[in-house]
Structures are given as structure tokens and as C-alpha cells.
Design an enzyme around this catalytic site. Structure first.
Site, PDB file in Angstrom:
ATOM      1  CE1 TYR A   1      -3.322  -2.630  -0.224  1.00  0.00           C
ATOM      2  CE2 TYR A   1      -4.286  -1.751   1.768  1.00  0.00           C
ATOM      3  CZ  TYR A   1      -4.346  -2.608   0.702  1.00  0.00           C
ATOM      4  OH  TYR A   1      -5.429  -3.442   0.552  1.00  0.00           O
TER       5      TYR A   1
ATOM      6  CE  LYS B   1       1.190 -17.510  -0.093  1.00  0.00           C
ATOM      7  NZ  LYS B   1       0.307 -18.664   0.158  1.00  0.00           N
TER       8      LYS B   1
ATOM      9  CG  ASP C   1      -2.471 -19.405   2.048  1.00  0.00           C
ATOM     10  OD1 ASP C   1      -1.588 -18.991   2.817  1.00  0.00           O
ATOM     11  OD2 ASP C   1      -2.238 -20.236   1.170  1.00  0.00           O
TER      12      ASP C   1
ATOM     13  CG  ASP D   1      -7.613  -3.142   3.516  1.00  0.00           C
ATOM     14  OD1 ASP D   1      -8.577  -2.872   4.250  1.00  0.00           O
ATOM     15  OD2 ASP D   1      -7.504  -2.728   2.351  1.00  0.00           O
TER      16      ASP D   1
END
Ligand code: NAI
Length: 344
Positions: free
Chosen positions: A129, A181, A215, A239
Site C-alpha cells: 500500500y 506469506k 491463507d 486490510d
């Protein structure tokens, strides 16, 4: 929440756009009825500020937040064609509000789960972002490809992970889950994970730690949210998962947030300006009201905050009043009256 950012009796209040004025008035009524003892320095921002100030983020508003160090902010619509990507992002950047704290608690019973009590801590300044992205033209197509850069710094990772542990200690929380991740993004997410694993040692025996792939975290939040307590992650993952978590307790209408930096803190509901219902007197003020409770906690007034939370719970659980988004037919004023009455 962060002693360095604690303010005094005066807080900056920005009603904002759309339903902002309606929900802000409702929240100030409840704060006053609860005897919060605050003074409000009312300032403008958002689309509504442009006509008077020529900008959606007037310097006088920034100066007020700077002086008071604490602000309660309604939703701000981002005007098309302005120099800002988002006024909200501009405020977070200006005051380096690096920690986005989103507690998720069951208020309305009868949802998918009962008694959810989780806190997501999202890094607010780095990651994808940062907005470093561009198109790449090829063979006459100016948008043949697009590239976006994820930025992770040791400094940024350390301060958000430390914030998550310190928050857990201060709020009697038992475990921090670092979601990442790192299996695919070995550098950016790898650094975040490495920093987390190292810092966890400083809190060993006081706050538990685990790391989990993002995930799998999303799946387990849906299957068995009770296995989590405090979660910390980078900007975009936070987010997305914070909305997922809001969904576990009935949606955005009940979701409060705090944006916290070293010296300043800005409290706001997670929802936006809801232009589709603005001016109709039907908006649910709970998101901003619970954000005001986080502000009271931050100011060391948790007793008042908890009285307000209890009143909201009594009203909603007892179906004494429910706004349209809760499946009722009460307007903002009737709901607010019921909360004020429940304060006793
Ligand atoms: P939104 O959250 O304003 O609205 C989504 C849906 O939820 C609408 O149907 C709305 O009526 C409903 N809703 C939202 N808050 C509600 C409340 N308190 N009570 C009852 N119903 C409520 O999201 P949307 O439409 O995507 O965004 C509208 C504007 O808000 C945009 O300009 C956006 O940039 C801005 N925005 C500002 C935020 C902030 O200031 N932090 C956050 C999100 C969006």
C-alpha cells in the site's frame, strides 16, 4: 494503548462526510451522557471541507490533531481528481500512525459464532500500500503490464510486532499470531517473519507466539476463530482479514478502529460515508461509538468506555432498539436515546 501518544481532555473531532455528521452527533451525545468529561475541538476534513478551505485536508485540522494528539474522526470521502490518493491515508502518513488496531467482538447474538473476541493489528505504513506502482508499455499497449512494489523494513516490522506484543501485555492477551506469506515472498514477508520470531523471544513466558501462513489463517478464522487471540500482519493482508473478521461478528456496522503512532492517535469507524443513506437519520452509530470507547481506553478512561460498551450491549442484545442494518426499524436518534437510557 501507547503511553507516548496519550492526550489530555481536549480531542479533535472531525464529523466528516455523508453519514459522518449524524453518527458523530450521536456519539458525542452518548459521551456527554456518560460523563466522559472531554472537550471537543471540532474541525473539518473531507469533501465537505473543500468549499470553505479549498482542500479536503485543511492545515488547521492537522494543527488541531497535532496539538491535541487524539482525534475522533467520521468517514471521509475521497474527492475524485484531488491531489490525495485518500484523505484517510494522508492523515495516517502525516502523523505516522503506523498501527491500525481493530478489535472484533460479538455484540449481536445469533450470528455464525458467539463470543468472538479477537484483535487484529495491521501495519499501516508499508507493504504493497505504499503505492509504488506503474504500468509498463509494450508493443503499442501502454498497459501491457503493471508492477507494484511491496516494501518491508526491519524498522517498520519491529515496531508493529513490538506494538502487538506490548498491546497484548497491556490488555491481558495470551497469544500473538503473526500471519505472513514468507513461503512465497521470501524477502519482504521473510523479513517480517524473521523479525517477529526474534522479538517473540523478548516476550517468552508472558505472551505466546505462533506464525501462520496468511491463507491458512483466513481458513482457520472461518473454521475455528477461537484458536486466535491477537493477530499481527502487514498492511494489505490486514486490510483484507480485518473485513473478514468484521464479518464474523455481523459486519462493518460494529467495527471500530484505532490508528496509533508514537505521539498521535486517530479513532474511526471502519465503515465509510455511506452516501446511499446519508441525511436520512437511519445510520448505525455503533462503529464510531465503539471507536470512541477505544479513544477513552487510550485516554485512561476505561471505566467510562466499559459503561458505554455495556449500554450498547444491553440495547442490542435486548432488542431495545435496532437500526435498519441490524434488522430493526429504529433510526439513529431512537437508537442513541436507547443507549443513553441504558447508561442508567
Ligand atoms: P460504506 O462503508 O460507506 O458503505 C457500504 C454499505 O454499508 C452501504 O450500503 C452503507 O449504507 C452501509 N453502511 C456503512 N456504514 C453504515 C452505518 N454506520 N449504518 C448503516 N449502514 C452503513 O462504503 P463505500 O460505499 O464503499 O464508501 C463510501 C465512501 O466512503 C467512499 O468515498 C470511500 O472512499 C469512503 N470511505 C471512507 C472510509 C474512512 O473514512 N475511514 C472507510 C471506507 C470508505
Amino acid at each position: 494503548m501507547n503511553s507516548g501518544a496519550q492526550g489530555g481532555n481536549v480531542v479533535t473531532v472531525i464529523a466528516g462526510d455523508g453519514i459522518g455528521a449524524e453518527v458523530t452527533d450521536a456519539v458525542l451525545r452518548v459521551l456527554n451522557a456518560a460523563g466522559a468529561g472531554l472537550e471537543y475541538d471540532r474541525r473539518e476534513a473531507g469533501v465537505g471541507a473543500i468549499s470553505a478551505h479549498g482542500t479536503p485536508l485543511p492545515q488547521s485540522t492537522l494543527d488541531s490533531i497535532d496539538a491535541n494528539r487524539v482525534a475522533l474522526k467520521g468517514p471521509l470521502a475521497t474527492p475524485a481528481g484531488s491531489g490525495f490518493r485518500s484523505v484517510n491515508v494522508a492523515i495516517r502518513k502525516h502523523f505516522d500512525l503506523y498501527a491500525n488496531v481493530r478489535p472484533v467482538r460479538t455484540i449481536v447474538p445469533g450470528g455464525r459464532y458467539e463470543d468472538i473476541d479477537l484483535v487484529l493489528i495491521r501495519e499501516n505504513t508499508e507493504g504493497l500500500y505504499v503505492g509504488v506502482e506503474h504500468f509498463i508499455g509494450m508493443e503499442g499497449d501502454p498497459k501491457a503490464a503493471a508492477e507494484s512494489v511491496m516494501i518491508t523494513t526491519r524498522f517498520g516490522s519491529e515496531r508493529i510486532v513490538r506494538f502487538a506484543f506490548d498491546y497484548s501485555l497491556a490488555h491481558g492477551r495470551k497469544k500473538v499470531t503473526l500471519a505472513h506469506k514468507a513461503n512465497i515472498l521470501k524477502h519482504t514477508q521473510g523479513l517480517f517473519l524473521e523479525v517477529g520470531q526474534r522479538l517473540a523471544g523478548d516476550y517468552a513466558g508472558r505472551v505466546g507466539f505462533e506464525d501462520r501462513i496468511i491463507d491458512a489463517t483466513a481458513m482457520y478464522l472461518v473454521l475455528d476463530p477461537y484458536r486466535f487471540d491477537v493477530l499481527v500482519m502487514e498492511n494489505m493482508f490486514g486490510d483484507i482479514l480485518s473485513d473478514l473478521m468484521a464479518g464474523l461478528v455481523g459486519g462493518l456496522g460494529f467495527a471500530p478502529a484505532a490508528n496509533v503512532g508514537e505521539r498521535h492517535a486517530v479513532f474511526e469507524a471502519v465503515h465509510g460515508s455511506a452516501p446511499d443513506i446519508a441525511g436520512q437519520g437511519v445510520a448505525n452509530p455503533t462503529g464510531l461509538l465503539l471507536s470512541a470507547c477505544l479513544m477513552l481506553d487510550h485516554l485512561g478512561r476505561s471505566a467510562t468506555a466499559n459503561r458505554i460498551r455495556d449500554a450498547v450491549s444491553v440495547v442490542v442484545r435486548g432488542a431495545l432498539a435496532r437500526t435498519h442494518d441490524m434488522g430493526g426499524d429504529d433510526g439513529t436518534a431512537a437508537f442513541t436515546n436507547a443507549v443513553v437510557r441504558a447508561l442508567g
